[in-house]
Design a protein around this motif. Structure first.
Motif, PDB file in Angstrom:
ATOM      1  N   PHE A 290       7.712  -6.024 -14.203  1.00  0.00           N
ATOM      2  CA  PHE A 290       7.868  -4.931 -13.240  1.00  0.00           C
ATOM      3  C   PHE A 290       8.427  -3.676 -13.908  1.00  0.00           C
ATOM      4  CE2 PHE A 290       7.484  -8.465 -10.388  1.00  0.00           C
ATOM      5  CZ  PHE A 290       6.823  -7.926  -9.302  1.00  0.00           C
ATOM      6  N   ASP A 291       8.069  -2.544 -13.312  1.00  0.00           N
ATOM      7  CA  ASP A 291       8.455  -1.232 -13.800  1.00  0.00           C
ATOM      8  C   ASP A 291       9.954  -1.117 -14.081  1.00  0.00           C
ATOM      9  OD1 ASP A 291       8.499   1.571 -14.224  1.00  0.00           O
ATOM     10  OD2 ASP A 291       6.923   1.868 -12.759  1.00  0.00           O
ATOM     11  N   ASP A 292      10.784  -1.623 -13.199  1.00  0.00           N
ATOM     12  CA  ASP A 292      12.233  -1.506 -13.367  1.00  0.00           C
ATOM     13  C   ASP A 292      12.761  -2.184 -14.635  1.00  0.00           C
ATOM     14  OD1 ASP A 292      12.662   0.016 -11.123  1.00  0.00           O
ATOM     15  OD2 ASP A 292      14.070  -1.375 -10.198  1.00  0.00           O
ATOM     16  N   TYR A 293      11.981  -3.058 -15.222  1.00  0.00           N
ATOM     17  CA  TYR A 293      12.445  -3.795 -16.396  1.00  0.00           C
ATOM     18  C   TYR A 293      12.106  -3.144 -17.721  1.00  0.00           C
ATOM     19  CZ  TYR A 293      12.531  -7.806 -13.107  1.00  0.00           C
ATOM     20  OH  TYR A 293      12.742  -8.666 -12.064  1.00  0.00           O
ATOM     21  N   ILE A 294      11.299  -2.064 -17.712  1.00  0.00           N
ATOM     22  CA  ILE A 294      10.804  -1.543 -18.996  1.00  0.00           C
ATOM     23  C   ILE A 294      10.983  -0.031 -19.140  1.00  0.00           C
ATOM     24  CG2 ILE A 294       9.174  -3.374 -19.551  1.00  0.00           C
ATOM     25  CD1 ILE A 294       6.983  -1.923 -18.154  1.00  0.00           C
ATOM     26  N   ASP A 295      11.013   0.407 -20.393  1.00  0.00           N
ATOM     27  CA  ASP A 295      11.065   1.819 -20.770  1.00  0.00           C
ATOM     28  C   ASP A 295      10.087   2.047 -21.902  1.00  0.00           C
ATOM     29  OD1 ASP A 295      13.238   2.827 -19.107  1.00  0.00           O
ATOM     30  OD2 ASP A 295      14.574   1.605 -20.335  1.00  0.00           O
ATOM     31  N   LEU A 296       9.644   3.303 -22.075  1.00  0.00           N
ATOM     32  CA  LEU A 296       8.838   3.635 -23.249  1.00  0.00           C
ATOM     33  C   LEU A 296       9.679   3.389 -24.487  1.00  0.00           C
ATOM     34  CD1 LEU A 296       6.966   6.898 -22.219  1.00  0.00           C
ATOM     35  CD2 LEU A 296       5.943   4.680 -22.741  1.00  0.00           C
TER      36      LEU A 296
ATOM     37  N   GLN B 229      -2.452  -3.991 -18.903  1.00  0.00           N
ATOM     38  CA  GLN B 229      -3.089  -3.822 -17.596  1.00  0.00           C
ATOM     39  C   GLN B 229      -2.042  -3.420 -16.579  1.00  0.00           C
ATOM     40  OE1 GLN B 229      -5.102  -7.342 -16.242  1.00  0.00           O
ATOM     41  NE2 GLN B 229      -5.796  -6.411 -14.347  1.00  0.00           N
ATOM     42  N   ASP B 230      -2.450  -2.567 -15.658  1.00  0.00           N
ATOM     43  CA  ASP B 230      -1.610  -2.201 -14.519  1.00  0.00           C
ATOM     44  C   ASP B 230      -2.159  -2.970 -13.326  1.00  0.00           C
ATOM     45  OD1 ASP B 230      -0.371  -1.034 -12.316  1.00  0.00           O
ATOM     46  OD2 ASP B 230      -0.579   1.002 -13.066  1.00  0.00           O
ATOM     47  N   HIS B 231      -1.371  -3.880 -12.777  1.00  0.00           N
ATOM     48  CA  HIS B 231      -1.825  -4.701 -11.647  1.00  0.00           C
ATOM     49  C   HIS B 231      -1.754  -3.970 -10.312  1.00  0.00           C
ATOM     50  CE1 HIS B 231      -2.260  -8.280 -14.039  1.00  0.00           C
ATOM     51  NE2 HIS B 231      -1.000  -8.256 -14.413  1.00  0.00           N
ATOM     52  N   GLY B 232      -1.064  -2.831 -10.261  1.00  0.00           N
ATOM     53  CA  GLY B 232      -0.906  -2.091  -9.015  1.00  0.00           C
ATOM     54  C   GLY B 232       0.529  -2.149  -8.520  1.00  0.00           C
ATOM     55  N   VAL B 233       0.705  -1.784  -7.264  1.00  0.00           N
ATOM     56  CA  VAL B 233       2.044  -1.645  -6.675  1.00  0.00           C
ATOM     57  C   VAL B 233       2.398  -2.883  -5.851  1.00  0.00           C
ATOM     58  CG1 VAL B 233       3.500  -0.229  -5.170  1.00  0.00           C
ATOM     59  CG2 VAL B 233       1.772   0.862  -6.638  1.00  0.00           C
TER      60      VAL B 233
ATOM     61  N   ALA C 188       0.847  -1.198   0.000  1.00  0.00           N
ATOM     62  CA  ALA C 188       0.000   0.000   0.000  1.00  0.00           C
ATOM     63  C   ALA C 188       0.879   1.243   0.000  1.00  0.00           C
ATOM     64  CB  ALA C 188      -0.930  -0.022   1.205  1.00  0.00           C
ATOM     65  N   GLU C 189       1.563   1.458  -1.104  1.00  0.00           N
ATOM     66  CA  GLU C 189       2.440   2.627  -1.253  1.00  0.00           C
ATOM     67  C   GLU C 189       1.899   3.493  -2.388  1.00  0.00           C
ATOM     68  OE1 GLU C 189       5.292   3.547   0.391  1.00  0.00           O
ATOM     69  OE2 GLU C 189       5.108   1.856   1.774  1.00  0.00           O
ATOM     70  N   PRO C 190       1.920   4.808  -2.222  1.00  0.00           N
ATOM     71  CA  PRO C 190       1.421   5.704  -3.273  1.00  0.00           C
ATOM     72  C   PRO C 190       2.466   5.953  -4.364  1.00  0.00           C
ATOM     73  CG  PRO C 190       2.093   6.990  -1.383  1.00  0.00           C
ATOM     74  CD  PRO C 190       2.294   5.530  -1.014  1.00  0.00           C
ATOM     75  N   VAL C 191       2.719   4.942  -5.166  1.00  0.00           N
ATOM     76  CA  VAL C 191       3.711   5.053  -6.243  1.00  0.00           C
ATOM     77  C   VAL C 191       2.977   5.367  -7.544  1.00  0.00           C
ATOM     78  CG1 VAL C 191       5.487   3.823  -7.540  1.00  0.00           C
ATOM     79  CG2 VAL C 191       5.221   3.404  -5.083  1.00  0.00           C
ATOM     80  N   ALA C 192       3.379   6.443  -8.201  1.00  0.00           N
ATOM     81  CA  ALA C 192       2.749   6.820  -9.467  1.00  0.00           C
ATOM     82  C   ALA C 192       3.193   5.854 -10.566  1.00  0.00           C
ATOM     83  CB  ALA C 192       3.135   8.241  -9.846  1.00  0.00           C
ATOM     84  N   PRO C 193       2.255   5.431 -11.418  1.00  0.00           N
ATOM     85  CA  PRO C 193       2.643   4.541 -12.524  1.00  0.00           C
ATOM     86  C   PRO C 193       3.455   5.306 -13.569  1.00  0.00           C
ATOM     87  CG  PRO C 193       0.337   5.159 -12.718  1.00  0.00           C
ATOM     88  CD  PRO C 193       0.827   5.727 -11.418  1.00  0.00           C
TER      89      PRO C 193
ATOM     90  N   GLU D 248      11.927  -3.147  -0.022  1.00  0.00           N
ATOM     91  CA  GLU D 248      10.822  -3.602  -0.865  1.00  0.00           C
ATOM     92  C   GLU D 248      10.848  -2.976  -2.255  1.00  0.00           C
ATOM     93  OE1 GLU D 248       7.164  -2.801   1.241  1.00  0.00           O
ATOM     94  OE2 GLU D 248       7.186  -4.816   2.100  1.00  0.00           O
ATOM     95  N   LYS D 249      11.346  -1.757  -2.378  1.00  0.00           N
ATOM     96  CA  LYS D 249      11.402  -1.018  -3.641  1.00  0.00           C
ATOM     97  C   LYS D 249      10.060  -1.095  -4.376  1.00  0.00           C
ATOM     98  CE  LYS D 249      14.442   0.000  -7.479  1.00  0.00           C
ATOM     99  NZ  LYS D 249      15.483  -0.455  -8.373  1.00  0.00           N
ATOM    100  N   PRO D 250       8.983  -0.584  -3.765  1.00  0.00           N
ATOM    101  CA  PRO D 250       7.643  -0.691  -4.340  1.00  0.00           C
ATOM    102  C   PRO D 250       7.573  -0.113  -5.750  1.00  0.00           C
ATOM    103  CG  PRO D 250       7.554   0.269  -2.143  1.00  0.00           C
ATOM    104  CD  PRO D 250       8.989   0.202  -2.539  1.00  0.00           C
ATOM    105  N   GLN D 251       6.872  -0.822  -6.645  1.00  0.00           N
ATOM    106  CA  GLN D 251       6.707  -0.368  -8.017  1.00  0.00           C
ATOM    107  C   GLN D 251       5.547  -1.095  -8.672  1.00  0.00           C
ATOM    108  OE1 GLN D 251       9.960  -2.303 -10.680  1.00  0.00           O
ATOM    109  NE2 GLN D 251      10.861  -1.851  -8.682  1.00  0.00           N
TER     110      GLN D 251
END
Length: 115
Positions: A108-114, A60-64, A21-26, A77-80
């Motif tokens: 996971f976010d850390d693995y991708i770029d636009l 789909q965005d599954h959340g954090v 439950a972390e407020p991480v922006a997508p 934890e490095k939430p993402q």
């Protein structure tokens, strides 16, 4: 939460989630074209090797969630965000793959770029 041998039976019996439950922006939105990074760490990773440098589309965005690459080593934890990314079979396996086949992989976010 660090998974230790004494709690494994409880986790297996009841299930567990790495959702936090972390407020991480997508960083990405549904429909974004993304490229998977050429991520080759010497340590644990949840990134399948066949996805490296491949193009896909966020479905789909599954959340954090807590990032498993750091958790595996007892680090933060490095939430993402974790996304369902659709890849064409031809992108992954070349022109011999069926034209209409696709594969969806949670990435996971850390693995991708636009792209």
């Amino acid at each position: 939460m660090l998974l230790t041998p004494d709690i494994v039976p409880v986790v297996v019996a009841t299930g567990a989630s790495a959702r936090v439950a972390e407020p991480v922006a997508p960083r990405f939105r549904v429909g974004d074209r993304v490229r998977v990074r050429n991520h080759n760490p010497a340590t644990h990773t949840r990134l399948p090797g066949y996805l490296r440098c491949k193009l896909g589309t966020i479905e789909q965005d599954h959340g954090v969630f807590a990032f498993p690459d750091t958790l595996a080593h007892g680090l933060a934890e490095k939430p993402q965000h974790c996304y369902s990314v659709r890849f064409t079979a031809r992108e992954l396996w070349g022109p011999a793959a069926a034209e209409r086949d696709t594969l969806r992989v949670d990435v996971f976010d850390d693995y991708i770029d636009l792209d």
